[in-house]
Design a protein around this motif. Structure first.
Motif, PDB file in Angstrom:
ATOM      1  N   UNK A 196      25.816 -51.222 -45.777  1.00 16.37           N
ATOM      2  CA  UNK A 196      26.021 -50.905 -47.259  1.00 16.37           C
ATOM      3  C   UNK A 196      24.176 -49.965 -47.181  1.00 16.37           C
ATOM      4  N   UNK A 197      23.504 -50.471 -46.653  1.00 14.59           N
ATOM      5  CA  UNK A 197      22.121 -50.508 -46.919  1.00 14.59           C
ATOM      6  C   UNK A 197      22.092 -49.150 -46.250  1.00 14.59           C
ATOM      7  N   UNK A 198      21.905 -49.452 -44.863  1.00 13.70           N
ATOM      8  CA  UNK A 198      22.229 -48.042 -44.061  1.00 13.70           C
ATOM      9  C   UNK A 198      22.117 -47.043 -44.740  1.00 13.70           C
ATOM     10  N   UNK A 199      23.589 -46.458 -45.609  1.00 13.61           N
ATOM     11  CA  UNK A 199      24.943 -46.182 -46.287  1.00 13.61           C
ATOM     12  C   UNK A 199      24.248 -44.981 -47.559  1.00 13.61           C
ATOM     13  N   UNK A 200      23.099 -46.736 -47.985  1.00 12.90           N
ATOM     14  CA  UNK A 200      22.586 -45.829 -49.504  1.00 12.90           C
ATOM     15  C   UNK A 200      21.323 -44.962 -48.749  1.00 12.90           C
ATOM     16  N   UNK A 201      20.303 -44.942 -47.763  1.00 14.87           N
ATOM     17  CA  UNK A 201      19.997 -43.988 -47.582  1.00 14.87           C
ATOM     18  C   UNK A 201      20.270 -43.212 -46.700  1.00 14.87           C
ATOM     19  N   UNK A 202      21.300 -42.967 -46.217  1.00 14.94           N
ATOM     20  CA  UNK A 202      21.919 -41.417 -45.279  1.00 14.94           C
ATOM     21  C   UNK A 202      22.387 -41.237 -46.288  1.00 14.94           C
TER      22      UNK A 202
END
Ligand SMILES: *Cc1c(COP(=O)(O)O)cnc(C)c1O
Length: 374
Positions: A196-202
């Motif tokens: 989820x964290x990487x998704x938000x950054x992407x």
């Protein structure tokens, strides 16, 4: 009639899907983007997917999300399209090339290990031609040295590694929807992730680093309010492109199946032809066959290439080792030498591989290659 090495397959219903969006309220970021993302996430088994403007933007966004920055090193293969390494340079970091295996042409995990330094931050594994890399070995190395793993799966939509679809295995996986790839949106790309964290950054990097998401705002001055939290880009994809992508995703299994049939026929035809090496297949993987590459062992590659082109077969060469390009040579890579990659490059020829290649065309390709080589 000219037979290319690869091309798209766009059908009547694909065209209708695009026209429908053109007549709707949204032409860019609208409902088709989310639907296309959902379709790729479901297909690959990833929790999240972020659609972007092309495969190179997908790689850049993945590197940014991984926090790659100046002073870092990222290990990748020299036998890939330049974008797999350029994305590291975009972040001010240094691509480091680890040699390939001489039989699968994928990055060799033991060579990765040799290149690791205190600056290494990530590994970009490229599933060359659609054959998955040795991911268990790569993950083991990454775990030991605390590295991100990004898979460049521009060749590998539909491929499987040990029973899992490519796209659900590593920190992030990137795809391209350029017309020669498995499905097309004209230009287009995607990053899949389970984080989820990487998704938000992407999502943030895709659109200028700007957000309206309440969870991230430092303050909220009203209904108009948004904040730029990081330096992002305009890597958005349009609804027009995503409508095509949604329609194409429904055909992906059929496209991959046809590619596998073509590969099977090439394997049969060339397996005992003297002077041709066919690519070794890993037992526990399913290649999705973006490319079919033969190695021409005891003949001059250029001569064979030119003869095939003169007979209307659109052969190609994938790839020139990335560090051999003048830009890399002038920027510190003049002494780099990956022996297997250079040996591979000297003999490689990509032959036609795409769903619309007919049986007759394929037989013509096979017969012509055999003729040229005897
Ligand atoms: C096609 C490709 C890319 C880049 O994708 P674009 O959509 O053309 O930007 C990156 N890596 C590999 C291995 C590719 O084949």
């Amino acid at each position: 009639m000219y037979i290319p090495y690869g091309r798209q397959c766009i059908e009547e219903d694909d065209i209708e899907a695009v026209v429908e969006v053109l007549c709707s309220d949204y032409v860019t970021t609208g409902p088709a983007v989310a639907e296309f993302e959902k379709s790729v996430a479901e297909y690959t088994g990833a929790k999240y997917a972020v659609a972007v403007s092309n495969g190179t933007a997908a790689l850049h966004a993945a590197c940014l999300a991984a926090g790659i920055k100046e002073g870092d090193e990222v290990i990748t293969t020299p036998i890939t399209f330049a974008a797999s390494a350029n994305c590291v340079l975009y972040c001010g970091a240094k691509p480091v090339f680890a040699d390939i295996e001489p039989d699968t042409y994928n990055i060799d995990p033991t060579k990765i290990e040799e290149k690791i330094t205190s600056k290494t931050k990530a590994i970009i594994a490229v599933h060359f031609t659609g054959q998955p890399c040795k991911m268990d070995e790569i993950h083991e190395i990454a775990k030991k040295h605390n590295l991100f793993v990004i898979e460049d799966a521009a060749h590998a939509l539909g491929a499987e590694y040990k029973g899992k679809k490519v796209g659900s295995i590593s920190d992030m996986t990137t795809f391209s929807f350029h017309p020669v790839k498995h499905i097309t949106t004209g230009e287009g790309g995607m990053v899949t992730t389970n984080s989820k964290e990487l998704y938000d950054r992407l999502v943030l990097f895709r659109s200028h680093g700007i957000t309206r998401d309440e969870r991230f705002l430092e303050k909220n001055e009203g209904g108009w309010y948004y904040e730029q939290l990081d330096l992002g880009y305009n890597y958005r994809i349009t609804d027009i492109q995503c409508a095509l992508g949604i329609s194409q995703m429904k055909k992906l299994d059929r496209f991959v199946e046809r590619r596998r049939e073509i590969a099977k026929r090439y394997n049969e035809a060339f397996s005992d032809v003297k002077g041709i090496q066919i690519p070794k297949q890993e037992a526990d993987c399913h290649n999705s066959w973006h490319l079919y590459v033969i190695q021409v062992l005891d003949r001059d590659r250029k001569e064979v290439f030119d003869t095939l082109r003169s007979k209307n077969i659109g052969v190609n060469v994938h790839y020139i080792p990335v560090y051999k390009h003048p830009y890399y040579q002038k920027n510190g890579y003049e002494r780099v030498c990956c022996k297997n990659a250079e040996q591979y490059y000297a003999n490689a020829i990509s032959i036609p591989m795409y769903p619309l290649l007919s049986k007759e065309e394929q037989e013509y390709v096979i017969e012509t290659i055999k003729e040229v080589l005897v």
